[in-house]
Design an enzyme around this catalytic site. Structure first.
Site, PDB file in Angstrom:
ATOM      1  N   GLY A  58     129.691 117.054  12.241  1.00 41.49           N
ATOM      2  CA  GLY A  58     128.340 117.870  12.424  1.00 41.49           C
ATOM      3  C   GLY A  58     127.220 117.215  11.977  1.00 41.49           C
ATOM      4  N   ASP A  59     127.413 116.421  11.220  1.00 36.91           N
ATOM      5  CA  ASP A  59     125.915 115.618  10.723  1.00 36.91           C
ATOM      6  C   ASP A  59     125.568 114.607  11.677  1.00 36.91           C
ATOM      7  OD1 ASP A  59     126.412 116.792   8.238  1.00 36.91           O
ATOM      8  OD2 ASP A  59     127.830 115.119   7.292  1.00 36.91           O
ATOM      9  N   SER A 113     128.310 124.720  16.617  1.00 35.14           N
ATOM     10  CA  SER A 113     129.427 123.674  16.585  1.00 35.14           C
ATOM     11  C   SER A 113     130.638 124.435  16.813  1.00 35.14           C
ATOM     12  CB  SER A 113     129.677 122.912  15.538  1.00 35.14           C
ATOM     13  OG  SER A 113     128.375 122.206  15.291  1.00 35.14           O
ATOM     14  N   GLU A 135     136.061 121.862  21.138  1.00 40.61           N
ATOM     15  CA  GLU A 135     135.513 122.576  22.574  1.00 40.61           C
ATOM     16  C   GLU A 135     134.023 122.615  22.630  1.00 40.61           C
ATOM     17  OE1 GLU A 135     136.617 126.706  22.114  1.00 40.61           O
ATOM     18  OE2 GLU A 135     138.686 126.281  21.900  1.00 40.61           O
TER      19      GLU A 135
END
Length: 302
Positions: A245-246, A214, A218
């Site tokens: 992120g999850d 991640s 970007e």
């Protein structure tokens, strides 16, 4: 069914304020409470997207009961292990520009409780098409905890996605996790390498099948045995990034189940992640925005 394991659940509390100014008093516009921890957030996203899931984790104390009540109210399928250690709380203070997080470490579990949690996971693996082990570990937790979950899944022939950090990330790589999803800072914490792609290859050399990095706004980079790709969102999305992120992990796990190509998995992960930023709380996505984003995500070969 995608099985998720949250080693360190939390009751997530989100305060929305007009503007966060350190050292001053704030009037809270709204308060939200919900069962949290990265694995639970992954299951929430999957459930919202109509994908079968089961969330597993240890809970204890008053906050643990509040967490369980929220899972029941939200109709999220779950299997919880009651432990002596009290469930922790996390607080997100969100204004119109950013989110500030306060994350408790989480109390230590007994070795026997970890064994019981692993037995609970093993009992559900025959129903699972993929497993996700996601989140931090409580204090004084054996570094091989996530690795034991990976080993159990591999013994059952179930592919695994792991999203953790520190020594547990290295142990999960050595245990043969199919996909690891650190961010750039988490990668550099365990691999002394300035170049993120080279660092991802070092994790793969330990035994991981693929590494997805991640990179915040970007986008993401995937380093796999089939090739390397980078995906970038078409435009910036403002909001609360705590569940981004999850949502990406949820997309990657679903891609494993669907056996889609890596460029397609990466496109979905970036789109789901960006759409999660626009959602009011972690564990959700802005579905109309997701539809708009998906076909516009640019994927290039590295």
């Amino acid at each position: 069914m995608i099985l998720t394991v949250t080693p360190n659940p939390a009751l997530d509390v989100s305060y929305r304020v007009e503007r966060l100014v350190p050292g001053t008093t704030h009037r809270v516009r709204s308060v939200r409470e919900r069962a949290g921890g990265k694995g639970f957030n992954v299951s929430r996203v999957l459930h919202e997207m109509g994908i079968a899931t089961l969330a597993v984790g240890p809970v204890g104390g008053v906050l643990g009961e509040s967490l369980r009540a929220d899972l029941v109210a939200s109709e999220l399928p779950h299997a919880l292990l009651v432990v002596d250690a009290p469930t922790r709380m996390t607080v997100a203070v969100v204004d119109d520009e950013d989110a500030t997080l306060f994350n408790e470490a989480g109390a230590a579990l007994l070795d026997t409780e970890w064994d019981k949690l692993l037995d609970l996971v093993r009992g559900r693996l025959p129903e699972a098409s993929a497993l996700v082990c996601s989140g931090s570990l409580p204090q004084a937790t054996p570094r091989d905890t996530c690795a034991r979950v990976v080993a159990a899944a591999r013994d059952a022939g179930v592919p695994v996605v792991v999203d953790t950090s520190g020594p547990a990330l290295l142990a999960a790589a050595a245990a043969g996790a199919d996909v690891l999803k650190p961010n750039a800072a988490e990668l550099r914490e365990v691999v002394d390498c300035a170049d993120v792609v080279e660092g991802a290859e070092r994790l793969r050399s330990l035994g991981a099948g693929a590494v997805v990095l991640s990179l915040g706004p970007e986008g993401m980079v995937a380093v796999t045995g089939e090739g390397r790709w980078r995906a970038v969102p078409p435009f910036p999305v403002r909001g609360n990034p705590t569940g981004a992120g999850d949502a990406a992990v949820a997309a990657l796990a679903n891609g494993l189940v669907e056996q889609s190509s890596w460029p397609m998995r990466l496109r979905a992960a970036v789109a789901w992640s960006a759409a999660a930023v626009a959602a009011p709380v972690a564990g959700s996505v802005d579905v109309p925005l997701l539809r708009k984003l998906h076909d516009q995500v640019r994927v290039e070969t590295l």
